[in-house]
Design an enzyme around this catalytic site. Sequence first.
Site, PDB file in Angstrom:
ATOM      1  N   ARG A 145       0.860  -1.177   0.000  1.00 12.82           N
ATOM      2  CA  ARG A 145       0.000   0.000   0.000  1.00 12.82           C
ATOM      3  C   ARG A 145       0.903   1.236   0.000  1.00 12.82           C
ATOM      4  NH1 ARG A 145      -2.282  -3.411   4.100  1.00 12.82           N
ATOM      5  NH2 ARG A 145      -4.392  -4.116   3.591  1.00 12.82           N
ATOM      6  N   LYS A 169      -2.460  -2.026   7.934  1.00 10.58           N
ATOM      7  CA  LYS A 169      -3.624  -1.495   8.640  1.00 10.58           C
ATOM      8  C   LYS A 169      -3.708  -2.080  10.044  1.00 10.58           C
ATOM      9  CE  LYS A 169      -6.499  -0.481   4.591  1.00 10.58           C
ATOM     10  NZ  LYS A 169      -7.793  -0.732   3.926  1.00 10.58           N
ATOM     11  N   HIS A 238      -1.822   2.430  -6.047  1.00  8.81           N
ATOM     12  CA  HIS A 238      -2.637   1.235  -5.802  1.00  8.81           C
ATOM     13  C   HIS A 238      -2.769   0.384  -7.061  1.00  8.81           C
ATOM     14  CE1 HIS A 238      -4.543  -0.276  -2.243  1.00  8.81           C
ATOM     15  NE2 HIS A 238      -5.583  -0.725  -2.925  1.00  8.81           N
ATOM     16  N   ARG A 241      -0.190  -2.169  -6.879  1.00  6.62           N
ATOM     17  CA  ARG A 241      -0.588  -3.217  -5.928  1.00  6.62           C
ATOM     18  C   ARG A 241      -1.566  -4.186  -6.595  1.00  6.62           C
ATOM     19  NH1 ARG A 241      -1.295  -4.463  -0.306  1.00  6.62           N
ATOM     20  NH2 ARG A 241      -3.454  -4.782   0.343  1.00  6.62           N
ATOM     21  N   HIS A 264      -4.335  -8.809   3.682  1.00  5.52           N
ATOM     22  CA  HIS A 264      -5.785  -8.756   3.836  1.00  5.52           C
ATOM     23  C   HIS A 264      -6.215  -9.582   5.041  1.00  5.52           C
ATOM     24  CE1 HIS A 264      -6.563  -7.770  -0.695  1.00  5.52           C
ATOM     25  NE2 HIS A 264      -6.299  -6.694   0.015  1.00  5.52           N
ATOM     26  N   TYR A 273      -9.582 -10.492  -6.991  1.00  3.38           N
ATOM     27  CA  TYR A 273      -8.571 -10.769  -8.013  1.00  3.38           C
ATOM     28  C   TYR A 273      -8.861 -12.068  -8.762  1.00  3.38           C
ATOM     29  CZ  TYR A 273      -6.252  -6.912  -5.773  1.00  3.38           C
ATOM     30  OH  TYR A 273      -5.981  -5.669  -5.265  1.00  3.38           O
TER      31      TYR A 273
END
Length: 296
Positions: A145, A169, A238, A241, A264, A273
Amino acid sequence: MTPVESYLQHLAAERRLSPHTVAAYRRDLVQLGQLSAGKPLAELSVTDIRGAIVRLRGKSLSAASVARHLSSWRGFYVFACRRLGYTHNPCLGLRPPKAAKALPQVLSPDTCTQLLNGAQPATEDDALQARDRAMFELFYSSGLRLSELADLDLNDLDLQSGEAEVTGKGRKTRIVPVGQQALSALAVWLQQRAALARDNTPALFLNQRGTRLTPRSIQLRLKRWALQAGLNQHVHPHLLRHAFATHVLQSSGDLRAVQEMLGHASISTTQVYTHLDWQHLAKVYDQAHPRARKKS
């Protein structure tokens, strides 16, 4: 301290959400108060929340925006019932409006090669060229990210093992592999970095003043790099990514590994994806299979 302020403090101090995310929660909760005509949050009912959702939709907000508001409100009430003595959660059982899922744009492998090999101006400082190439190779190599790349420190990178420790995150850390092209670009940048660094800064990527490069500066540098490489589309961090995830999945088919590398929390987030991969396969089929071709 008001119930809302208590919740926001919890998000910042205990869940370690970013100031930007906390500010978004604040706006959503302030709007709930406005949509319910100032009625105390502790007294809102399911009917009140439904009415707030209807009023949001009446403002032409997208289904995704309404869903985000409802998620913010639900999180507040979960906290308030556990910590503040609220007796009920009026958001329970309410479902947000369904939103059409937009698949992310993805650069093809050839476009990524064109981007990363694109020539830079001869007048550009060698150190800046080396830094930018290292950044963008690392983006594509490891699926980072923007915030993760900007926050990287020198000691997060291990050139010997070909790995980097990334803080994502919720301040969760993970180890990501770094490809050979990125390792080579990073080695060149590290030779240039020493002359720029100021005050023993730990940051891996520096600006011309010798301090940490900001996310906004990285975005602008990538935009400039893409234009110089001759790409006629908007390229943002992004997008690299997305390209990383799609290309790895197309080659390996290992969804769980891609989830781990992207950081994730849920594999359902990574499954977008698989849809991109299916689009790629369907396109190949349409072009290659003799019974799939449209008659001219």
